[in-house]
Motif scaffolding. Structure first.
Motif, PDB file in Angstrom:
ATOM      1  N   MET A  70       5.908 -10.909 -16.015  1.00  0.00           N
ATOM      2  CA  MET A  70       7.212 -10.826 -15.341  1.00  0.00           C
ATOM      3  C   MET A  70       8.069  -9.750 -16.019  1.00  0.00           C
ATOM      4  O   MET A  70       7.566  -8.705 -16.402  1.00  0.00           O
ATOM      5  CB  MET A  70       7.886 -12.195 -15.326  1.00  0.00           C
ATOM      6  CG  MET A  70       7.072 -13.277 -14.628  1.00  0.00           C
ATOM      7  SD  MET A  70       7.947 -14.852 -14.476  1.00  0.00           S
ATOM      8  CE  MET A  70       8.121 -15.344 -16.184  1.00  0.00           C
ATOM      9  N   GLY A  71       9.368 -10.018 -16.201  1.00  0.00           N
ATOM     10  CA  GLY A  71      10.226  -9.096 -16.921  1.00  0.00           C
ATOM     11  C   GLY A  71      10.176  -9.369 -18.413  1.00  0.00           C
ATOM     12  O   GLY A  71       9.849 -10.481 -18.855  1.00  0.00           O
ATOM     13  N   LEU A  72      10.534  -8.379 -19.203  1.00  0.00           N
ATOM     14  CA  LEU A  72      10.412  -8.461 -20.660  1.00  0.00           C
ATOM     15  C   LEU A  72      11.054  -9.706 -21.251  1.00  0.00           C
ATOM     16  O   LEU A  72      10.491 -10.338 -22.151  1.00  0.00           O
ATOM     17  CB  LEU A  72      11.038  -7.202 -21.276  1.00  0.00           C
ATOM     18  CG  LEU A  72      11.157  -7.135 -22.793  1.00  0.00           C
ATOM     19  CD1 LEU A  72       9.785  -7.222 -23.455  1.00  0.00           C
ATOM     20  CD2 LEU A  72      11.881  -5.861 -23.206  1.00  0.00           C
ATOM     21  N   TYR A  73      12.240 -10.077 -20.772  1.00  0.00           N
ATOM     22  CA  TYR A  73      12.964 -11.208 -21.349  1.00  0.00           C
ATOM     23  C   TYR A  73      12.841 -12.481 -20.515  1.00  0.00           C
ATOM     24  O   TYR A  73      13.499 -13.485 -20.818  1.00  0.00           O
ATOM     25  CB  TYR A  73      14.447 -10.850 -21.498  1.00  0.00           C
ATOM     26  CG  TYR A  73      14.709  -9.778 -22.535  1.00  0.00           C
ATOM     27  CD1 TYR A  73      14.641 -10.066 -23.893  1.00  0.00           C
ATOM     28  CD2 TYR A  73      15.020  -8.480 -22.152  1.00  0.00           C
ATOM     29  CE1 TYR A  73      14.885  -9.088 -24.845  1.00  0.00           C
ATOM     30  CE2 TYR A  73      15.268  -7.490 -23.092  1.00  0.00           C
ATOM     31  CZ  TYR A  73      15.186  -7.798 -24.443  1.00  0.00           C
ATOM     32  OH  TYR A  73      15.427  -6.825 -25.384  1.00  0.00           O
ATOM     33  N   ASP A  74      12.015 -12.478 -19.478  1.00  0.00           N
ATOM     34  CA  ASP A  74      11.932 -13.636 -18.591  1.00  0.00           C
ATOM     35  C   ASP A  74      11.144 -14.769 -19.254  1.00  0.00           C
ATOM     36  O   ASP A  74      10.023 -14.580 -19.725  1.00  0.00           O
ATOM     37  CB  ASP A  74      11.258 -13.253 -17.274  1.00  0.00           C
ATOM     38  CG  ASP A  74      12.102 -12.298 -16.449  1.00  0.00           C
ATOM     39  OD1 ASP A  74      13.333 -12.320 -16.621  1.00  0.00           O
ATOM     40  OD2 ASP A  74      11.532 -11.539 -15.647  1.00  0.00           O
ATOM     41  N   GLY A  75      11.748 -15.961 -19.251  1.00  0.00           N
ATOM     42  CA  GLY A  75      11.108 -17.160 -19.781  1.00  0.00           C
ATOM     43  C   GLY A  75      11.837 -18.372 -19.265  1.00  0.00           C
ATOM     44  O   GLY A  75      12.643 -18.280 -18.329  1.00  0.00           O
ATOM     45  N   VAL A  76      11.582 -19.509 -19.859  1.00  0.00           N
ATOM     46  CA  VAL A  76      12.252 -20.736 -19.436  1.00  0.00           C
ATOM     47  C   VAL A  76      13.641 -20.794 -20.056  1.00  0.00           C
ATOM     48  O   VAL A  76      13.941 -20.110 -21.034  1.00  0.00           O
ATOM     49  CB  VAL A  76      11.432 -21.981 -19.822  1.00  0.00           C
ATOM     50  CG1 VAL A  76      10.066 -21.938 -19.172  1.00  0.00           C
ATOM     51  CG2 VAL A  76      11.288 -22.103 -21.336  1.00  0.00           C
ATOM     52  N   ALA A  77      14.483 -21.659 -19.473  1.00  0.00           N
ATOM     53  CA  ALA A  77      15.848 -21.765 -19.976  1.00  0.00           C
ATOM     54  C   ALA A  77      15.911 -22.478 -21.315  1.00  0.00           C
ATOM     55  O   ALA A  77      16.733 -22.174 -22.170  1.00  0.00           O
ATOM     56  CB  ALA A  77      16.721 -22.494 -18.945  1.00  0.00           C
ATOM     57  N   SER A  78      15.018 -23.463 -21.517  1.00  0.00           N
ATOM     58  CA  SER A  78      15.007 -24.212 -22.765  1.00  0.00           C
ATOM     59  C   SER A  78      13.833 -23.775 -23.616  1.00  0.00           C
ATOM     60  O   SER A  78      12.809 -23.343 -23.104  1.00  0.00           O
ATOM     61  CB  SER A  78      14.919 -25.715 -22.488  1.00  0.00           C
ATOM     62  OG  SER A  78      13.740 -26.020 -21.789  1.00  0.00           O
ATOM     63  N   ASN A 131      10.607 -19.318 -25.732  1.00  0.00           N
ATOM     64  CA  ASN A 131      10.814 -19.600 -24.314  1.00  0.00           C
ATOM     65  C   ASN A 131       9.751 -18.976 -23.420  1.00  0.00           C
ATOM     66  O   ASN A 131       9.887 -18.954 -22.217  1.00  0.00           O
ATOM     67  CB  ASN A 131      12.208 -19.143 -23.884  1.00  0.00           C
ATOM     68  CG  ASN A 131      12.344 -17.635 -23.793  1.00  0.00           C
ATOM     69  OD1 ASN A 131      11.544 -16.889 -24.355  1.00  0.00           O
ATOM     70  ND2 ASN A 131      13.370 -17.185 -23.094  1.00  0.00           N
ATOM     71  N   GLY A 132       8.684 -18.430 -23.997  1.00  0.00           N
ATOM     72  CA  GLY A 132       7.579 -17.902 -23.213  1.00  0.00           C
ATOM     73  C   GLY A 132       7.715 -16.452 -22.812  1.00  0.00           C
ATOM     74  O   GLY A 132       6.824 -15.901 -22.175  1.00  0.00           O
ATOM     75  N   ALA A 133       8.820 -15.801 -23.183  1.00  0.00           N
ATOM     76  CA  ALA A 133       9.046 -14.419 -22.772  1.00  0.00           C
ATOM     77  C   ALA A 133       8.175 -13.453 -23.577  1.00  0.00           C
ATOM     78  O   ALA A 133       7.831 -13.704 -24.732  1.00  0.00           O
ATOM     79  CB  ALA A 133      10.514 -14.052 -22.942  1.00  0.00           C
ATOM     80  N   SER A 134       7.861 -12.318 -22.964  1.00  0.00           N
ATOM     81  CA  SER A 134       7.108 -11.270 -23.655  1.00  0.00           C
ATOM     82  C   SER A 134       7.852 -10.794 -24.895  1.00  0.00           C
ATOM     83  O   SER A 134       7.234 -10.460 -25.913  1.00  0.00           O
ATOM     84  CB  SER A 134       6.859 -10.101 -22.711  1.00  0.00           C
ATOM     85  OG  SER A 134       6.201 -10.524 -21.532  1.00  0.00           O
ATOM     86  N   ALA A 135       9.184 -10.754 -24.818  1.00  0.00           N
ATOM     87  CA  ALA A 135       9.975 -10.321 -25.967  1.00  0.00           C
ATOM     88  C   ALA A 135       9.766 -11.240 -27.162  1.00  0.00           C
ATOM     89  O   ALA A 135       9.804 -10.789 -28.319  1.00  0.00           O
ATOM     90  CB  ALA A 135      11.456 -10.271 -25.589  1.00  0.00           C
ATOM     91  N   ASP A 136       9.560 -12.531 -26.936  1.00  0.00           N
ATOM     92  CA  ASP A 136       9.292 -13.469 -28.029  1.00  0.00           C
ATOM     93  C   ASP A 136       8.055 -13.050 -28.819  1.00  0.00           C
ATOM     94  O   ASP A 136       8.058 -13.031 -30.054  1.00  0.00           O
ATOM     95  CB  ASP A 136       9.035 -14.878 -27.470  1.00  0.00           C
ATOM     96  CG  ASP A 136      10.304 -15.661 -27.242  1.00  0.00           C
ATOM     97  OD1 ASP A 136      11.389 -15.129 -27.511  1.00  0.00           O
ATOM     98  OD2 ASP A 136      10.203 -16.808 -26.783  1.00  0.00           O
ATOM     99  N   ILE A 137       6.987 -12.739 -28.081  1.00  0.00           N
ATOM    100  CA  ILE A 137       5.731 -12.377 -28.730  1.00  0.00           C
ATOM    101  C   ILE A 137       5.874 -11.043 -29.453  1.00  0.00           C
ATOM    102  O   ILE A 137       5.385 -10.870 -30.579  1.00  0.00           O
ATOM    103  CB  ILE A 137       4.590 -12.320 -27.700  1.00  0.00           C
ATOM    104  CG1 ILE A 137       4.344 -13.718 -27.110  1.00  0.00           C
ATOM    105  CG2 ILE A 137       3.307 -11.780 -28.322  1.00  0.00           C
ATOM    106  CD1 ILE A 137       3.881 -14.757 -28.101  1.00  0.00           C
ATOM    107  N   ALA A 138       6.548 -10.086 -28.832  1.00  0.00           N
ATOM    108  CA  ALA A 138       6.748  -8.786 -29.469  1.00  0.00           C
ATOM    109  C   ALA A 138       7.499  -8.934 -30.786  1.00  0.00           C
ATOM    110  O   ALA A 138       7.139  -8.314 -31.796  1.00  0.00           O
ATOM    111  CB  ALA A 138       7.499  -7.854 -28.523  1.00  0.00           C
ATOM    112  N   CYS A 139       8.543  -9.762 -30.797  1.00  0.00           N
ATOM    113  CA  CYS A 139       9.315  -9.975 -32.023  1.00  0.00           C
ATOM    114  C   CYS A 139       8.504 -10.739 -33.067  1.00  0.00           C
ATOM    115  O   CYS A 139       8.551 -10.406 -34.258  1.00  0.00           O
ATOM    116  CB  CYS A 139      10.597 -10.738 -31.704  1.00  0.00           C
ATOM    117  SG  CYS A 139      11.853  -9.774 -30.843  1.00  0.00           S
TER     118      CYS A 139
END
Length: 438
Positions: A90-98, A104-112
């Motif tokens: 999806m989008g780089l920062y897209d994930g769940v709200a909680s 939250n499952g976002a690609s940015a989480d894994i990158a960081c």
């Protein structure tokens, strides 16, 4: 272990990041590099494309569904590689709200988490200098996010490229490639995503074309130089892949049953379980010596008539269920039911091991992360075991007469009506298991 890596991400789905990912994987592979691919999130189709492109097994990394230890042990799959390439979702920062155990499952989480700089694939059709504003926002939204630069996609002309680059240069954002519009490189899709890798008769040619395209229009040396050293932070003592639910597992594997996360199969094998593949589509029965039959998800609606006529498969499945566990996920769950109604409204009799009737004539998308607490055992998994998974299907339940298998909620804790069900030795769920909650 420290292997340099990159996250190939985008502002949204449909921007061309899979084309870029496959092209880079193959191009670096052709250059003699050993490249370890990963896929962010619960997508179970893309990893097979990654493997076809570079020859190494690809694994999912999911910061919501996987506890930190599982993320780390999967990242260690990069040992021996020269470079990691992870494809975002999806989008780089897209994930769940909680947030879950890790994120939250976002690609940015894994990158960081792993220190992989982001290569942002920008669809610049219909804009010029304005593309820089969007890219700048993605870079600055999280100051801790490592950011390598952008690859421009769907560039209309040399003049268009110059205008886009002018804005990005002013914003101080490196341009790592500029890809002209090439609609012929788009991979075909169906309702659950890309058509599966094994269904492409010309997949090798497509991947080779993607690699040539990236070579011609991207700076491969600059992209490789932008990779950041992976950091794997250990959590607890010796994190392990998920344990097998039985010792000898008959796993359905063909065009109907193919959606099983690679890390699960790998974990089962490494723990000493014997995987016994069979093909219901070829009318094969599960191995008689199996302790458990596992029917993964897939596309039963496309082959419902063939499955209904597969007498040897159905008889073997029913015979096994008399004394030993059978489990189905999503498409496999539908096949364990009484009947499946295809999109034309035709009703096909299935295994009849559960009181479930599903329909594709009444389509509605069911999508999202799932947290499940088992109410009864699922093979070796005891009642009370908490699972994390993901649900994605378009079928509708017409009948479900058996007791619920689990208490199921979404990522925000709201109850989900698709609880799965059980009868005798047979269990089934609409969600695909990713991991367990410690």
């Amino acid at each position: 272990m420290s292997v340099p890596g990159l996250m190939i991400a985008a502002p949204a789905s449909g921007t061309g990041k899979t084309t870029v990912m496959l092209g880079l994987l193959r191009a670096f592979h052709e250059d003699g590099l050993s490249v370890q691919p990963f896929k962010n999130g619960p997508d179970y189709i893309d990893p097979a494309f990654h493997r076809a492109a570079c020859g190494r097994a690809s694994f999912n990394l999911d910061s919501w569904a996987m506890a930190g230890g599982l993320l780390d042990v999967l990242a260690v799959e990069a040992r021996g590689a020269d470079l990691v390439l992870a494809e975002g979702s999806m989008g780089l920062y897209d994930g769940v709200a909680s947030f879950g155990a890790a994120g939250n499952g976002a690609s940015a989480d894994i990158a960081c988490r792993f220190g992989w700089p982001v290569v942002l694939v920008l669809d610049v059709s219909g804009q010029a200098q304005s593309a820089a504003a969007g890219a700048l926002g993605f870079r600055q939204f999280n100051p801790q996010l490592p950011f390598a630069g952008v690859i421009l996609n769907r560039v209309a002309s040399p003049r268009h490229e110059r205008l886009v680059r002018k804005g990005l240069d002013a914003a101080g954002i490196p341009v790592l490639g500029a890809l002209p519009r090439r609609d012929d490189l788009t991979l075909p899709e169906r309702h659950l995503g890309l058509v599966q890798a094994e269904e492409h008769p010309d997949l090798e040619q497509r991947i080779a074309e993607c690699a040539a395209f990236l070579r011609a229009h991207a700076d491969l040396d600059a992209i490789r130089a932008a990779a950041g050293a992976s950091s794997v932070a250990r959590h607890g003592s010796r994190p392990m892949l998920p344990a097998p639910p039985a010792q000898r597992i008959a796993v359905a594997r063909d065009a109907v049953f193919s959606f099983l996360y690679p890390h699960l199969l790998e974990g089962w094998r490494r723990a000493g379980a014997e995987i016994l593949p069979f093909s219901p589509l070829a009318n094969e029965a599960p191995a008689k010596e199996a302790d458990l039959v596992w029917l993964p998800g897939g596309y039963p609606e496309l082959y419902a008539g063939v499955i209904a006529a597969a007498a040897t498969f159905l008889a073997g499945l029913r015979r096994h269920a008399e004394t030993r566990p059978v489990h189905g996920e999503c498409g496999g769950y539908m096949v364990l039911g009484e009947a499946l109604v295809d999109k034309s409204g035709e009703r096909h009799l299935m295994a009849g091991l559960l009181g479930l009737v599903t329909s594709f004539a009444q389509r509605r998308m069911h999508l999202g992360y799932r947290h499940a607490e088992l109410q009864v055992p699922l093979a070796r998994l005891a009642a009370g075991t908490r699972l994390r998974g993901h649900e994605f299907h378009y079928s509708t339940i017409l009948e479900q007469t058996d007791a619920p298998l689990a208490r199921v909620t979404d990522a925000d804790g709201a109850p989900v009506p698709e609880t799965g069900s059980h009868r005798g030795h047979v269990t089934g769920t609409f969600f695909h298991m990713i991991g367990m909650v410690p």
